[in-house]
Design an enzyme around this catalytic site. Structure first.
Site, short mmCIF file in Angstrom:
data_model
loop_
_atom_site.label_atom_id
_atom_site.label_comp_id
_atom_site.label_asym_id
_atom_site.label_seq_id
_atom_site.Cartn_x
_atom_site.Cartn_y
_atom_site.Cartn_z
CB CYS A 10 8.06 1.03 2.59
SG CYS A 10 7.87 1.54 0.88
CB CYS A 15 2.92 3.64 -0.68
SG CYS A 15 1.78 3.15 -2.00
CB SER A 17 10.19 4.23 1.80
OG SER A 17 10.07 3.61 0.55
#
Length: 155
Positions: A10, A15, A17
């Site tokens: 990400c 958050c 990944s």
């Protein structure tokens, strides 16, 4: 030695990944699969930081523990991992900037496995608890299908 190596990606690796990493690792273990799982981010803002406490709390509410410290995506990850799974089209574009034609078959958006469809896993960073819960549900659905597909493939 693991049967496969899977990398979730990400933007900041605090958050989406790390959540995908933790959920996938748990679901793969429950399915009896031996898969090395990791996550990383495209940006450097949070290097070495633990996952966002809101994401950790949401995951923990579902019995999933996120024990991860942010690291940056490295071009060598394209050779090291069998599957590279970005959370959104922006991450996908950034990863493809490093990829060669032989890497393409291993790069897939997370929601390719979401039975409810969709393209991007939304970034919950600026929202409230409902955004983190929605991301949990998307990622969990997608990971369950991905684990089932890999279990079929690996026999």
């Amino acid at each position: 030695m693991s049967d496969l190596k899977v990398m979730f990606v990400c933007l900041g690796n605090i958050c989406r990944s790390p959540l995908a990493h933790a959920i996938f690792e748990k679901r793969a273990e429950e399915a009896g699969l031996n898969i090395l799982t990791e996550s990383c981010g495209m940006g450097t803002w949070h290097l070495g930081d633990p996952a966002d406490p809101r994401m950790r709390r949401t995951a923990q509410d579902h019995g999933v523990i996120i024990d991860h410290y942010s690291r940056r995506f490295e071009p060598s990850d394209l050779d090291e991992y069998d599957l590279i799974i970005p959370m959104d089209k922006s991450n996908l574009k950034d990863i493809r900037a490093y990829a060669t034609s032989h890497h393409e078959e291993k790069i897939h958006l997370m929601r390719e496995w979401d039975p409810q469809g969709g393209t991007d896993v939304p970034d919950p960073w600026y929202g409230g608890p409902e955004g983190f819960e929605a991301v949990y549900e998307i990622v969990d659905r997608s990971c369950r299908v991905l684990v089932d597909k890999l279990k079929e493939r690996l026999g």
